[in-house]
Motif scaffolding. Structure first.
Motif, mmCIF file in Angstrom:
data_model
loop_
_atom_site.group_PDB
_atom_site.id
_atom_site.type_symbol
_atom_site.label_atom_id
_atom_site.label_comp_id
_atom_site.label_asym_id
_atom_site.label_seq_id
_atom_site.Cartn_x
_atom_site.Cartn_y
_atom_site.Cartn_z
ATOM 1 N N PHE A 1 0.830 -1.207 0.000
ATOM 2 C CA PHE A 1 0.000 0.000 0.000
ATOM 3 C C PHE A 1 0.865 1.257 0.000
ATOM 4 N N SER A 2 1.934 1.237 0.773
ATOM 5 C CA SER A 2 2.791 2.416 0.885
ATOM 6 C C SER A 2 3.653 2.637 -0.348
ATOM 7 N N SER A 3 3.725 1.646 -1.227
ATOM 8 C CA SER A 3 4.593 1.762 -2.403
ATOM 9 C C SER A 3 3.908 2.391 -3.608
ATOM 10 N N VAL A 4 2.573 2.608 -3.539
ATOM 11 C CA VAL A 4 1.893 3.182 -4.699
ATOM 12 C C VAL A 4 1.895 4.711 -4.613
ATOM 13 N N HIS A 5 1.751 5.330 -5.758
ATOM 14 C CA HIS A 5 1.836 6.783 -5.868
ATOM 15 C C HIS A 5 0.599 7.452 -5.276
ATOM 16 N N GLU A 6 0.827 8.559 -4.561
ATOM 17 C CA GLU A 6 -0.310 9.307 -4.038
ATOM 18 C C GLU A 6 -1.109 9.893 -5.203
ATOM 19 N N GLY A 7 -2.390 10.036 -4.990
ATOM 20 C CA GLY A 7 -3.253 10.632 -6.006
ATOM 21 C C GLY A 7 -4.016 9.615 -6.829
ATOM 22 N N TRP A 8 -3.373 8.484 -7.151
ATOM 23 C CA TRP A 8 -4.033 7.503 -8.014
ATOM 24 C C TRP A 8 -3.611 6.046 -7.770
ATOM 25 N N GLY A 9 -2.614 5.808 -6.946
ATOM 26 C CA GLY A 9 -2.091 4.452 -6.788
ATOM 27 C C GLY A 9 -3.132 3.469 -6.269
ATOM 28 N N LEU A 10 -3.119 2.267 -6.821
ATOM 29 C CA LEU A 10 -4.079 1.221 -6.444
ATOM 30 C C LEU A 10 -3.339 -0.017 -5.977
ATOM 31 N N THR A 11 -3.709 -0.527 -4.807
ATOM 32 C CA THR A 11 -3.181 -1.792 -4.286
ATOM 33 C C THR A 11 -4.257 -2.859 -4.415
ATOM 34 N N VAL A 12 -3.891 -3.976 -5.012
ATOM 35 C CA VAL A 12 -4.814 -5.097 -5.196
ATOM 36 C C VAL A 12 -4.360 -6.248 -4.298
ATOM 37 N N ILE A 13 -5.266 -6.723 -3.454
ATOM 38 C CA ILE A 13 -4.967 -7.836 -2.543
ATOM 39 C C ILE A 13 -5.375 -9.155 -3.200
ATOM 40 N N LEU A 14 -4.413 -10.073 -3.320
ATOM 41 C CA LEU A 14 -4.688 -11.411 -3.821
ATOM 42 C C LEU A 14 -4.337 -12.489 -2.796
ATOM 43 N N GLY A 15 -3.418 -12.178 -1.880
ATOM 44 C CA GLY A 15 -3.017 -13.158 -0.885
ATOM 45 C C GLY A 15 -4.144 -13.471 0.083
ATOM 46 N N ILE A 16 -4.184 -14.696 0.561
ATOM 47 C CA ILE A 16 -5.201 -15.132 1.514
ATOM 48 C C ILE A 16 -4.713 -14.849 2.931
ATOM 49 N N HIS A 17 -5.426 -13.999 3.655
ATOM 50 C CA HIS A 17 -5.053 -13.617 5.016
ATOM 51 C C HIS A 17 -5.871 -14.475 5.990
ATOM 52 N N THR A 18 -5.204 -15.451 6.610
ATOM 53 C CA THR A 18 -5.913 -16.430 7.442
ATOM 54 C C THR A 18 -6.056 -15.986 8.892
ATOM 55 N N THR A 19 -5.327 -14.954 9.319
ATOM 56 C CA THR A 19 -5.428 -14.502 10.703
ATOM 57 C C THR A 19 -6.522 -13.441 10.819
ATOM 58 N N PRO A 20 -7.003 -13.177 12.036
ATOM 59 C CA PRO A 20 -8.043 -12.155 12.228
ATOM 60 C C PRO A 20 -7.498 -10.728 12.259
ATOM 61 N N GLN A 21 -6.219 -10.544 11.956
ATOM 62 C CA GLN A 21 -5.618 -9.212 11.998
ATOM 63 C C GLN A 21 -6.297 -8.272 10.999
ATOM 64 N N MET A 22 -6.525 -7.022 11.425
ATOM 65 C CA MET A 22 -7.195 -6.042 10.585
ATOM 66 C C MET A 22 -6.223 -5.407 9.585
ATOM 67 N N GLY B 1 -5.631 9.761 -1.966
ATOM 68 C CA GLY B 1 -5.915 9.219 -3.294
ATOM 69 C C GLY B 1 -5.482 7.786 -3.510
ATOM 70 N N ARG B 2 -4.724 7.239 -2.574
ATOM 71 C CA ARG B 2 -4.363 5.830 -2.697
ATOM 72 C C ARG B 2 -5.587 4.968 -2.406
ATOM 73 N N ARG B 3 -5.697 3.855 -3.127
ATOM 74 C CA ARG B 3 -6.853 2.986 -2.970
ATOM 75 C C ARG B 3 -6.399 1.546 -2.751
ATOM 76 N N VAL B 4 -7.280 0.743 -2.170
ATOM 77 C CA VAL B 4 -6.993 -0.675 -1.967
ATOM 78 C C VAL B 4 -8.251 -1.473 -2.260
ATOM 79 N N ILE B 5 -8.076 -2.611 -2.920
ATOM 80 C CA ILE B 5 -9.200 -3.459 -3.303
ATOM 81 C C ILE B 5 -8.716 -4.909 -3.333
ATOM 82 N N ALA B 6 -9.613 -5.838 -3.153
ATOM 83 C CA ALA B 6 -9.268 -7.262 -3.260
ATOM 84 C C ALA B 6 -9.799 -7.815 -4.579
ATOM 85 N N SER B 7 -9.186 -8.886 -5.032
ATOM 86 C CA SER B 7 -9.594 -9.501 -6.295
ATOM 87 C C SER B 7 -9.741 -11.004 -6.108
ATOM 88 N N VAL B 8 -10.899 -11.530 -6.495
ATOM 89 C CA VAL B 8 -11.157 -12.976 -6.449
ATOM 90 C C VAL B 8 -11.244 -13.508 -7.873
#
Length: 391
Positions: free
Chosen positions: A296-317, A328-335
Motif C-alpha cells: 500500500f505504501s509503495s503506490v503513488h499518491e493521487g491515483w495508486g491502487l493496491t490489489v490484494i490477492l493473498g489469503i489472510h488467514t489470521t483475524p488481523q485487521m 488518493g491511494r486505494r486498496v481493493i481485493a480480487s477474487v
C-alpha cells in the motif's frame, strides 16, 4: 488420454469406485485410497479428471491454517481439467465427452450478482472454503468404500480424485476451443493464472507504460507480472525473499527485483525512489499484513491502487489508517481475477492459446497422481510454481 477412453455409457447413473488423495487431518500426508463417487444429481456434472495441480490455497487448507476449514476426511484440490463423464437432470451447457475446467468461484447466471457487470461474485456458488457438501441436498457425492461414510468436498470442486462431481454452475466448457494436447496447460486457468492475469487486466486495468510492483513471486504473482507484461507495463518490480525465483520472474516480464532481506530500509521507500514517488499499481500476493502495508505504501499518491490477492488467514485487521486513504491511494481485493468463469473463461483460454499469455513457464514439474505428496513438498520448499499431476 482421449475421449475414447472414457466410455460414459458404462458408468452413467452408477456409483464409480476410483482413486482419490484423501486428507484425514491437518498436515497429515494425503492418502491415495479407493472412494465411491456417486452419480450427479439435478444440475450437477460428474467429471473424469485428467490433470490437476496444487495451489497455495490447497496448501493452506491441508495445513489447517483456518480452523473453520478443518473437515475430515476431505478431498482437496481446485485446479484441474477433465472430460464430462455424465450430467444430471437439467444440465444444458455441457454434455458427455466435453472438455471442461472446474471453477472454484461459480457462476449460476441467474442471481443478482451474476447479472451485475461490476462483480464476478455469485450468491449461490461463489468461493466458500467452509462449504463441504453439495448445495442441492446438503450431502456429499463422495463416500468411503467401507461403510459409506461421507468424504467432504472442497471449494466447489475437489479435484484430487479420478472422478469428481460439481454443480453445473462450477464448470466451464472448453471443447471446440482446444485440442487434447493443449488441455493440460489449461488446468492453470482454474485458479492461478486466471487469478493473477485477471487481477492485472480486470481489477486493476493495467495500461501501457504503467509501473507495477508485485509482492510475492509465486504462481499468482508471476501471473500478475505476465498480465502486466502483456498490457505493456514499462516497469514491473518483483519483491520476494527467495532469490531463486528471480530467474523465472525475469522470463515472465519482471524488470527489477527487490529482496527485502538484502535491504536496510523499508521496501516501499526503495520503490518510491525507483519510480519517482511510487508505482501505479501494487499487488499483494502473499497474505501477510506487513507485506500488505509495504504494498500500500509503495503506490503513488493521487491515483495508486493496491490489489490484494493473498489469503489472510489470521483475524488481523488492515494495517492502514483511514486518513491515509484521503491522499488518493486505494486498496481493493480480487477474487479469481474478476473473471466470471463461465462467461469469460472461454475467451481467456483462446487468448492464452494464441500466445497473449505464456502458460508453459508456469508448469515447472510434472508427476503421476500417486506422487501428490511429493508435489506438496515441492510447493512448500518453493521449488515449483505448478506441479502438474497426471491421473
Amino acid at each position: 488420454m482421449g475421449l475414447e477412453q472414457l466410455s460414459p455409457n458404462d458408468t452413467k447413473g452408477k456409483i464409480i469406485t476410483c482413486r482419490a488423495a484423501v486428507a484425514h487431518g491437518a498436515g497429515e500426508a494425503l492418502v491415495i485410497e479407493k472412494v465411491k463417487v456417486h452419480p450427479p444429481q439435478k444440475k450437477e456434472v460428474r467429471i473424469k479428471i485428467l490433470f490437476t495441480s496444487i495451489c497455495h490455497t490447497d496448501l493452506s487448507a491441508w495445513l489447517g491454517e483456518n480452523e473453520a476449514q478443518r473437515a475430515y476426511p476431505r478431498i482437496l484440490g481446485h485446479e484441474a481439467c477433465g472430460i464430462v463423464e455424465s450430467v444430471g437432470e437439467g444440465v444444458k451447457d455441457v454434455n458427455e465427452g466435453d472438455y471442461v475446467v472446474p471453477l472454484f468461484n461459480g457462476e449460476c447466471g441467474h442471481c443478482k450478482l451474476c447479472k451485475c457487470p461490476h462483480t464476478n461474485m455469485c450468491q449461490h456458488f461463489g468461493v466458500n472454503p467452509m462449504k463441504k457438501d453439495m448445495v442441492a441436498d446438503g450431502a456429499t457425492r463422495f463416500t468411503t468404500v467401507d461403510g459409506g461414510k461421507p468424504i467432504y468436498h472442497f471449494l466447489n470442486t475437489s479435484t484430487f480424485t479420478e472422478y469428481t462431481v460439481v454443480d453445473s454452475a462450477c464448470v466451464v466448457k472448453l471443447s471446440g476451443l482446444i485440442d487434447q494436447h493443449s488441455l493440460k496447460k489449461l488446468t492453470l486457468l482454474s485458479c492461478g493464472v486466471s487469478t493473477g492475469v485477471g487481477a492485472a487486466w480486470n481489477t486493476a486495468n493495467v495500461q501501457s507504460d504503467a509501473t507495477v510492483a508485485v509482492f510475492g513471486l509465486g504462481a499468482v504473482g508471476l501471473a500478475v507480472a505476465e498480465g502486466a507484461r502483456a498490457r505493456g507495463a514499462s516497469k514491473i518490480i518483483g519483491i520476494d525473499i527467495n532469490p531463486d525465483k528471480f530467474i523465472k520472474a525475469r522470463e515472465m516480464g519482471v524488470t527489477d527485483f527487490i529482496n527485502p532481506k538484502d535491504e536496510d530500509k523499508p521496501v516501499y521507500e526503495i520503490i518510491r525512489e525507483m519510480t519517482g514517488g511510487g508505482v501505479d499499481f501494487s499487488f499483494e500476493c502473499v497474505g501477510n499484513a506487513d507485506v500488505l502495508r509495504n504494498a500500500f505504501s509503495s503506490v503513488h499518491e493521487g491515483w495508486g491502487l493496491t490489489v490484494i490477492l493473498g489469503i489472510h488467514t489470521t483475524p488481523q485487521m488492515l494495517p492502514i489508517h483511514p486518513m491515509e486513504l484521503f491522499d488518493g491511494r486505494r486498496v481493493i481485493a480480487s477474487v479469481f481475477g474478476g473473471f466470471k468463469g463461465r462467461s469469460h473463461l472461454p475467451l481467456f483460454a483462446k487468448q492464452c492459446l494464441q500466445g497473449m499469455v505464456k502458460l508453459d513457464g508456469f508448469i515447472t514439474h510434472e508427476l503421476p497422481f500417486k506422487e501428490i505428496n511429493k508435489a506438496f513438498d515441492l510447493l512448500v520448499s518453493g521449488k515449483s510454481l505448478r506441479c502438474l499431476l497426471h491421473l
